[in-house]
Design an enzyme around this catalytic site. Structure first.
Site, short mmCIF file in Angstrom:
data_model
loop_
_atom_site.label_atom_id
_atom_site.label_comp_id
_atom_site.label_asym_id
_atom_site.label_seq_id
_atom_site.Cartn_x
_atom_site.Cartn_y
_atom_site.Cartn_z
N CYS A 237 -14.94 -11.15 75.13
CA CYS A 237 -15.82 -10.01 75.42
C CYS A 237 -17.24 -10.55 75.30
O CYS A 237 -17.73 -10.77 74.19
CB CYS A 237 -15.59 -8.87 74.44
SG CYS A 237 -16.79 -7.53 74.65
N CYS B 265 -19.91 -7.65 73.80
CA CYS B 265 -19.85 -7.28 72.37
C CYS B 265 -18.70 -8.05 71.75
O CYS B 265 -18.78 -9.28 71.72
CB CYS B 265 -19.78 -5.77 72.17
SG CYS B 265 -18.74 -4.83 73.29
N SER B 266 -17.65 -7.37 71.31
CA SER B 266 -16.53 -8.12 70.74
C SER B 266 -15.24 -7.33 70.91
O SER B 266 -14.42 -7.28 70.01
CB SER B 266 -16.77 -8.41 69.26
OG SER B 266 -17.95 -9.17 69.09
N CYS B 267 -15.06 -6.71 72.08
CA CYS B 267 -13.87 -5.89 72.32
C CYS B 267 -12.61 -6.73 72.13
O CYS B 267 -12.56 -7.89 72.56
CB CYS B 267 -13.92 -5.31 73.73
SG CYS B 267 -15.32 -4.22 73.98
#
Lengths: 280, 221
Positions: B119, B122-124
Site C-alpha cells: 500500500c 498508507c498501509s492498507c
C-alpha cells in the site's frame, strides 16, 4: 494532494528493515491508540476517508519522523476537534492534570452530562465492540444501478490530475496508460467523501500497468502493476484529446490503438520532444 | 521508523489503568488524555478498548491466513470460491471478514506468476487473515520501493524469482485488500491440512516470501 504520504517510486529510504521479534505493539499507548481509533470509528463521527485525509495533512517532515501510531494519533486528535467532539482546550487541561499526577478514572473536566446520561451512553458503547469487529456494509459492491463506463480489457488513461484535496490516485500512475483488469463494483468516492462532499458512488477497477509504461524503457521486463482506481480517475485511451487539454497528454496513443503499451523513452532527444509538447 | 523511539517502551502488557506515578509524556500522555476525555464524555467504554486490543494482539493474525491457504490447497472447490470472493470464503471456515477484510481478494501464485502486495499511500493490509501489519510493511522503504524496485525488495527478503516468472505488484489504493495464495510446496502430499497450515508463513501471503516444504526448512518469517 501531492503529499509526502504518496511514496510509490520515491528513492532514498534505504533497505527494508525488518524487526527480529515483530511485536504487534511497541508500547502500551500504541495499544490504546489502536483501540481508540476503532472504537471511535464505530461511532461514525468521521469516515475512513476523512481519517486518511487528516493523516495526509501532517506536515511532511513531521510525517516522516512520526511512527505509524503517532500518525493515527495526529489524525484522531485533529478529527475529534474538527468534528466538535472534544476541544483542544479540554485535551490541554486533561494532559496537564495527568502530568500533575491525576489518575483516571475520575472527572478531570467539568461534566456537561448527567451521570445517568453518561451511564446510558456507556451501555450503548458495549455495542461498539461488535460493531468495530463486525462486517461492515458491502452492499455497494454489487449495486447494479451505476452503469460501468469501462469493462475488462478496455485501454484507459489514468488522468494527469493534481488536486489539493484528498485523492487515492497515486502520482506514479498519473498520465499513464493501462488496461482495465477487473471491475470491482461500486464504491464510495474518497475524493468527495473525505471532504463532506458526498459519497459519489462509482465503479472502481483494478487497472493493469506495464512496468515500462510506468518507469520507462530501461525498467526490467516482466513486471505488471495493479492499482485500484475509481472511474473519475480514468478516461478512455484516445479520448483524452476531446475531454482533456492537449497539454496534459503524456503519450500519443491514437484512438482505436489497442494492445501494446506505448513505451516512453528516456533518450534525451525524445525527452526534448516530449517536454516541448507538454509545454505547448 | 523502525528505529523510532516510541517513548513508553512498556511491553509487559500489564494493566495500565492502575496507579502509575511515573509521569508520562509525548504520545503516551496525549493518548491517555484523549481516552480519558472520551470515557468521561461517555463516548468510549474502556472495556471495549481492552477487548479490541486483546482481539488484535492475540486472536487475529497470520495463523488465520495460513488456515485459509491450507484449506485452499486441499480443497479445490474452496480454492475456487476463495479466488472468486475471498471475504465470503474465509467466513465459511469461521473467520470474520470484518475491518480491512470486507473486500478481501486472494491472488494465486503459479509457476509463471508471482504476486506481491503493498500500500504505497498508507498501509492498507488484510487484517482478518494476516493481523496487523509488521513495521516494515508500513515503512517508507517498502512503500516507496515495492513499486519501482520490487525485485530488489524481494532479494532483500531472500527471494529471487526464476527467469520467466512474471511479477505482479498490487497497490492497495482503494477498499480492496489482498492476500497471496502461495504455491503448495512439492513433497507435501502426505501432510494433513493442519500440518500444511503450519508451513505457511506470513510473508508468503504478502508475496515477499514463498512456502518451503518441511524438508527444505522453514522460511525466515
Amino acid at each position: 494532494m501531492n503529499g509526502i504520504h504518496d511514496m510509490g517510486g520515491m528513492h532514498g529510504f534505504g533497505p527494508v528493515v525488518r524487526e527480529r521479534d515483530e511485536p504487534v505493539f511497541h508500547a502500551e499507548w500504541e495499544r490504546r491508540m489502536f483501540a481508540l481509533r476503532l472504537a471511535v470509528g464505530a461511532r461514525r463521527f468521521f469516515n475512513g476517508d476523512e481519517y486518511r485525509r487528516m493523516i495526509e495533512r501532517m506536515p511532511p517532515a513531521q510525517y516522516l519522523a512520526a511512527s505509524y501510531y503517532e500518525r493515527w494519533l495526529y489524525a484522531l486528535e485533529n478529527l475529534l476537534i474538527e468534528k466538535g467532539i472534544v476541544e483542544r482546550r479540554e485535551i490541554d487541561v486533561v494532559m496537564a492534570a495527568l502530568r500533575a499526577g491525576a489518575t483516571p478514572p475520575h472527572r478531570l473536566i467539568a461534566a456537561t452530562d448527567s451521570p445517568a446520561a453518561s451511564a446510558a451512553s456507556r451501555e450503548q458503547d458495549s455495542a461498539a465492540v461488535p460493531e468495530a469487529l463486525g462486517s461492515r456494509s458491502r452492499k455497494l459492491r454489487h449495486d447494479q444501478s451505476f452503469h460501468p463506463r469501462f469493462k475488462a480489457g478496455d485501454r484507459v488513461l489514468a488522468r494527469n490530475m493534481n488536486p489539493e484535496i484528498h485523492t487515492r490516485i497515486p502520482r506514479y500512475v498519473r498520465g499513464h496508460h493501462g488496461t482495465i483488469y477487473r471491475d470491482w463494483g461500486v464504491f464510495v468516492f474518497p475524493d468527495t467523501h473525505a471532504h463532506g462532499a458526498g459519497a459519489k458512488p462509482q465503479h472502481c477497477y483494478a487497472v493493469e500497468f506495464d512496468g515500462r509504461e510506468l518507469w520507462g524503457g530501461d525498467h526490467p521486463a516482466g513486471e505488471r502493476f495493479y492499482i485500484d482506481l475509481w472511474e473519475d480517475y480514468l478516461e478512455a485511451a484516445g479520448a483524452e484529446a476531446q475531454s482533456w487539454s492537449g497539454a496534459a497528454r503524456r503519450d500519443s496513443l491514437k484512438p482505436g490503438a489497442s494492445g501494446r503499451i506505448t513505451k516512453r523513452s528516456r533518450k534525451p532527444a525524445l525527452k526534448k520532444t516530449a517536454s516541448a509538447s507538454k509545454n505547448a | 521508523m523502525s528505529g523510532k523511539d516510541y517513548g513508553d517502551r512498556d511491553k509487559s502488557g500489564h494493566d495500565h489503568d492502575h496507579d502509575h506515578n511515573a509521569p508520562e509524556s509525548g504520545p503516551a500522555l496525549r493518548v491517555k488524555a484523549i481516552e480519558t476525555l472520551l470515557v468521561e464524555k461517555g463516548l468510549v467504554d474502556p472495556n471495549a478498548l481492552d477487548a479490541l486490543i486483546d482481539t488484535y494482539e492475540h486472536k487475529v493474525g497470520p495463523r488465520n491466513g495460513a488456515r485459509v491457504v491450507a484449506r485452499a490447497w486441499v480443497d479445490p472447490a474452496f480454492k475456487a470460491r476463495l479466488l472468486d470472493d475471498a471475504a465470503a470464503a474465509i467466513e465459511e471456515i469461521g473467520l470474520n471478514a470484518g475491518p480491512q477484510g470486507e473486500h478481501l481478494t486472494a491472488l494465486e501464485n503459479t509457476a509463471t506468476v508471482h504476486n506481491m502486495v503493498v500500500c504505497t499511500l498508507c498501509s492498507c493490509y488484510p487484517w482478518p487473515v494476516l493481523g496487523l501489519p509488521p513495521v516494515w510493511y508500513k515503512s517508507a522503504a517498502y512503500r516507496s520501493r515495492a513499486v519501482i524496485d520490487p525485485r530488489g525488495v524481494l532479494h532483500e527478503f531472500g527471494l529471487d524469482l526464476p527467469a520467466g516468472v512474471e511479477l505482479r505488484v498490487w497497490d492497495s489504493s482503494a477498499e480492496l485488500r489482498y492476500m497471496v495464495l502461495p504455491i503448495r510446496p512439492a513433497g507435501t502430499e502426505h501432510l494433513s491440512e493442519e500440518e500444511l497450515a503450519a508451513l505457511v508463513t506470513r510473508d508468503s501471503m504478502i508475496g515477499t516470501g514463498i512456502v518451503t516444504g518441511p524438508a527444505e526448512g522453514r522460511a525466515a518469517k
